[in-house]
Design an enzyme around this catalytic site. Structure first.
Site, PDB file in Angstrom:
ATOM      1  N   GLU A  92      -1.575  -2.433  -8.103  1.00 37.81           N
ATOM      2  CA  GLU A  92      -2.782  -2.800  -7.365  1.00 37.81           C
ATOM      3  C   GLU A  92      -3.420  -1.524  -6.861  1.00 37.81           C
ATOM      4  O   GLU A  92      -2.773  -0.473  -6.817  1.00 37.81           O
ATOM      5  CB  GLU A  92      -2.447  -3.747  -6.209  1.00 37.81           C
ATOM      6  CG  GLU A  92      -1.518  -3.177  -5.143  1.00 37.81           C
ATOM      7  CD  GLU A  92      -2.214  -2.362  -4.060  1.00 37.81           C
ATOM      8  OE1 GLU A  92      -3.437  -2.511  -3.878  1.00 37.81           O
ATOM      9  OE2 GLU A  92      -1.529  -1.559  -3.411  1.00 37.81           O
ATOM     10  N   SER A 145       0.844  -1.184   0.000  1.00 43.33           N
ATOM     11  CA  SER A 145       0.000   0.000   0.000  1.00 43.33           C
ATOM     12  C   SER A 145       0.891   1.250   0.000  1.00 43.33           C
ATOM     13  O   SER A 145       1.686   1.420  -0.910  1.00 43.33           O
ATOM     14  CB  SER A 145      -0.966  -0.031   1.193  1.00 43.33           C
ATOM     15  OG  SER A 145      -1.962   0.960   1.049  1.00 43.33           O
ATOM     16  N   HIS A 188      -4.971  -5.158  -1.812  1.00 46.49           N
ATOM     17  CA  HIS A 188      -5.713  -4.984  -0.568  1.00 46.49           C
ATOM     18  C   HIS A 188      -6.729  -6.113  -0.399  1.00 46.49           C
ATOM     19  O   HIS A 188      -7.951  -5.923  -0.474  1.00 46.49           O
ATOM     20  CB  HIS A 188      -6.407  -3.623  -0.561  1.00 46.49           C
ATOM     21  CG  HIS A 188      -5.468  -2.477  -0.355  1.00 46.49           C
ATOM     22  ND1 HIS A 188      -4.569  -2.078  -1.309  1.00 46.49           N
ATOM     23  CD2 HIS A 188      -5.285  -1.653   0.717  1.00 46.49           C
ATOM     24  CE1 HIS A 188      -3.874  -1.038  -0.849  1.00 46.49           C
ATOM     25  NE2 HIS A 188      -4.283  -0.780   0.369  1.00 46.49           N
TER      26      HIS A 188
END
Length: 342
Positions: free
Chosen positions: A241, A137, A312
């Site tokens: 992502e 992230s 995630h």
């Protein structure tokens, strides 16, 4: 429905080692592999941990890996939505790299804040002390900065506060402890239907491509364009992502990467999971996520697919940033061609 045991056996069969590949590649500078009993640092370079009970569970997770956690002083600190000031967060990360007893560094969580500390990191010190940095992230900013300024690989994988299910743990262990060069394939779907919809690759252009894995969270990566903390994408396998971004925002960021010349340099692209990536106000005239990606990836003329298990999500594969890999876009696989650790 498949049982959990059957599911894990199927996943295990898909994590096949690429035997003999690393032996033919030239040696490179790598962090040391992890061993049971190693001391590892826990840092919070972005958001803070709000509850002491959460921290206890995180420490227990690291101990369950056979490792000894050492939390940075700012863990449990709070400065607005950050885990301390920029100077504090950067100093604690520098200290973990400098500490000879610390063998690797786990980010506790992501959120936002890593990019703020990049100018405060001592990259000369970090370069002299190669250690695995693990997280995802917002930790993408640190992975990319290490690739650009420190020249040793890191691991895009679960944060210390993540769930760490069996799939996540096995994937990480094989890379960080066992120095393997496995192949990651999309796990088979487990729906009770004749033809599975989950566990399928969406192939935008078939073929195989080889290059260093570079990427992470799309929002974080695109925000670093034009800064000195972005590595070269020439011949790279770009992996991306995202979470909670509407399709038009994905379109905008992919357009940004195209206009910046990044998409035109890569050898292949893997888009992993995009969790809750739907517009709040739907429209029959809107594009789906796959359509948006097809607009940007199909014309590149390089192998590209969507659906790999990272992002995630509760369970995810670990990906070594900066390590050479081969993708097969038709099969939906990522094969490591060299170990991430020595």
């Amino acid at each position: 429905m498949l049982s959990r045991r059957t599911m894990m056996q199927a996943i295990g069969a898909l994590m096949l080692p690429a035997a003999g590949i690393s032996a033919v590649l030239p040696p490179r500078r790598r962090p040391r592999r992890l061993r049971r009993g190693d001391v590892v640092g826990l840092v919070e370079p972005a958001y803070f941990t709000p509850d002491a009970f959460d921290l206890e569970a995180i420490l227990a997770t690291i101990r369950a890996m056979g490792l000894v956690p050492r939390a940075a002083p700012n863990v449990m600190s709070r400065y607005g939505y950050l885990a301390g000031s920029d100077e504090e967060r950067a100093a604690h990360l520098n200290t973990m790299f400098a500490d000879p007893e610390v063998r690797a560094i786990f980010a506790v969580r992501g959120g936002w804040g890593c990019a703020r500390i990049l100018p405060l990191l001592d990259f000369d010190l970090i370069r002299a002390n190669p250690k695995l940095l693990i997280g995802f992230s917002d930790i993408t900013a640190l992975h990319l900065a290490l690739a650009a300024r420190a020249d040793f690989p890191s691991i895009h994988g679960p944060n210390a506060a993540s769930a760490w299910g069996q799939l996540s743990w096995d994937s990480f262990r094989r890379l960080a402890f066992d120095a393997e060069t496995p192949t990651w394939a999309i796990p088979p779907g487990t729906e009770d239907r004749l033809a599975q919809r989950n566990g399928r690759a969406r192939t935008f252009r078939p073929g195989r491509a080889t290059g260093p894995l570079i990427g992470g969270n799309l929002t974080v990566l695109s925000a670093l364009v034009g800064t000195p903390y972005l590595p070269s994408f020439d011949g790279a396998i770009l992996f991306l992502e995202e979470t909670e971004e509407a399709q038009y925002r994905i379109d905008r960021m992919m357009t940004h990467l195209a206009l910046a010349g990044i998409l035109g340099r890569v050898a292949g692209v893997v888009f992993g999971q995009c969790t809750d990536c739907t517009a709040r106000i739907s429209s029959l005239g809107g594009f789906t996520l796959s359509e948006v990606l097809a607009h940007h990836l199909a014309p590149l003329g390089v192998p590209a697919f969507q659906g790999a298990l990272f992002g995630h999500v509760t369970d995810q594969f670990s990906l070594p940033v900066g390590v050479r890999a081969e993708i097969d876009a038709a099969a939906g696989t990522i094969r490591m061609l060299e170990p991430v650790v020595a």
